[in-house]
Design an enzyme around this catalytic site. Sequence first.
Site, short mmCIF file in Angstrom:
data_model
loop_
_atom_site.label_atom_id
_atom_site.label_comp_id
_atom_site.label_asym_id
_atom_site.label_seq_id
_atom_site.Cartn_x
_atom_site.Cartn_y
_atom_site.Cartn_z
N SER B 142 0.83 -1.21 0.00
CA SER B 142 0.00 0.00 0.00
C SER B 142 0.86 1.25 0.00
O SER B 142 1.96 1.27 0.56
CB SER B 142 -0.89 0.02 1.23
OG SER B 142 -1.52 1.27 1.36
N TYR B 155 -1.93 0.46 10.24
CA TYR B 155 -2.02 -0.25 8.96
C TYR B 155 -0.79 0.06 8.11
O TYR B 155 -0.14 -0.84 7.56
CB TYR B 155 -3.30 0.23 8.27
CG TYR B 155 -3.48 -0.18 6.83
CD1 TYR B 155 -3.91 -1.46 6.50
CD2 TYR B 155 -3.25 0.72 5.78
CE1 TYR B 155 -4.10 -1.84 5.18
CE2 TYR B 155 -3.43 0.35 4.47
CZ TYR B 155 -3.85 -0.92 4.16
OH TYR B 155 -4.04 -1.28 2.86
#
Lengths: 447, 250
Positions: B142, B155
Amino acid sequence: MGSETMLEGWGRFPRHACRVVAPRTESDLIAGVLSGGSAIARGYGRAYGDSAISKTQTIEMRHFNRMLSFSARTGELEVESGVLLGDVIAAFLPRGWFPAVTPGTKFVTVGGMVATDVHGKNHHKDGSFGNFVIWLDLVDSQGKIIRCSRRENVELFEWTIGGMGLTGIIIRVCFRLRAVSTGWIRQTLIPVSDLSSSMDVFESSGGSTYSVAWIDCLSSGAKLGRSLVMLGEHAGASSLSTLERKDIFATSRKRRLSIPFNAPTFTLNSFSLRIFNSLYYWHGRRSGGDSLVSWDSYFYPLDSISHWNRIYGRRGFAQFQCVLPLPHSRAGLSELLRAVSNSGQGSFLAVLKRLGDENKSSRFSFAMPGYTLALDFPINSASLALLDRLDSITLAHGGRFYLAKDSRMTAETLRLSDTRSQEFAKLRTRFKIRSCFASAQSTRLGL
Amino acid sequence: MKKGSLLVLGGRSDMGLAVAHHFASLGFSIQLAARKASSGKDKILYAHKSDIELRYNVPVSIFEFDALDVRSCQRFLDNLPTLADITVCAIGLLGEQQRDERSLASSIEVMRSNYEGPALVFTLLANMYEERGHGTLVGISSVAGERGRASNYIYGSAKSGYSNFLSGLRNRLAKKGVHVITVLPGFVASKMTEGLNLPVRLTAQPMDVAIAIERAVWRKRNIVYVKPIWQLIMLIIRNIPEGIFKKLKI
């Protein structure tokens, strides 16, 4: 859950702010139905008006888009209702199968095809899509999943086919495909000079699998209804030339055009329409006769232009489609065409088609033996007045209207045109689904 | 048409399924590995299997796999009937930053799902691919891993670790005929982000990710931004001096 979204049909009129949900699982969908607030399922949004729009709960079926099983012995395909017709063709035409009935666009979902009981260019021979539906699964107002077919829950089955999604949420459908040996259509183009000759061609071409006519609806007087009648047959493998044999199912990619923005409203005026219609007619006349065309350009000519609905500009357009019973067709059609011609409100597309027998397994389907005429007009006060006029001509000749196209008819017009509508409303009350499943259209029409 | 086989870890995710559809459309046979796959109750996964098989006429098989159950990892890999040419790991968990800040349990789940699980299964797979001497490992990481931000650093830090892991793995396997790809999708309209208000121009569809992965496989790309604009955005974000960055709200 769910967000407020402006929704419109393919005709981009009317628009409503709606609460839209897109459940991913059966249990989410059922919870939505049980949560109260009348709901309607929405597939690919190709109904022209407000058939798949509910302000309180529009349920998008895009996550229910899986193909479940297929029998190469019977041609029966079981799918979730959000599966796109175009995907069915992409998957099965290369294996020698094609939809037994298809509307003029492949961007419709199977659920939508059931709900509107779509018809195609072969209606006079094969009837509507519902004829090929084996069974369907419906989520009812209690959240139960009900299997409906010609043997079980027959009443619900018959009202669901053509029932505009008003009997429950269709979640699975099993339907039959037809076997074809190629993806090519042998087309015969017959130019005719007036409405009467056009109908004569239809009456004498009953043996053709597919038939449809494009009408130049700006022509008037003796030329009223001059048209191009297009007949078609699935071409056999042996009739293909070497070029087509290289691509026997005509699945090679075509280039797609797109209308990138709303056309200004003045683009489509009677002058530009007249030129377009004349050119189209004369081009057809010159290239008349037999030719071999791919399934995609034969059945779905407009699909190659993405967002073609934008040519009517921001205000959108209304489709008009009625069917007139056979004995009244000749008189009724010429009156309709005269009204259009006199108004100078030419329709960009005017399509005439002979329909065959009513679907015996549907209680609310559109088609009946006779002629159906489809027209479209940009939304403005003159065209809305013309549409009212066309409604009353249709009523006077005992005709009825295709709800998948409707966006502005009154409840009174529907009641007068179709006695089945009161029966449907009663059934909806009896099954206690009237408040549970409703669209902006069903509310407008008092269904 | 290049045919082969594809293993998708996280075969229930929107991105994983999009990758499966796309490669199946090119003629690949598909292995979908997902949690709770063996409990026959899960009709959806089996609906996806029949869907892909019917659409593209390729075989699809389903395997039970829980990336967080570290001990079962080797057994899962040993039970695969064939070692796929390409493996795509689409496992991930966005979590909820504000809840995770106050709960170690949910922080652990986010950290393990985005780093530990995906990295460990690739640790084992890498050895198998190395021994075979060819194949491609694709990890979906990501852009959140490129710099920690207040809004998603739990995250993001796990993704950062995963990106670093992939980078090292690529370095190790480059001489062994095995290619490793790091995919940085940016925003993706998927189950993970449902209900979030994402800017349309920065948001990819799951199928965009699948197509980007396919291209990266044939072109042997190393790090792939699905939407090129994200490369620019992250370049800027990475280069903001920390003294300024810590005061920003982004």
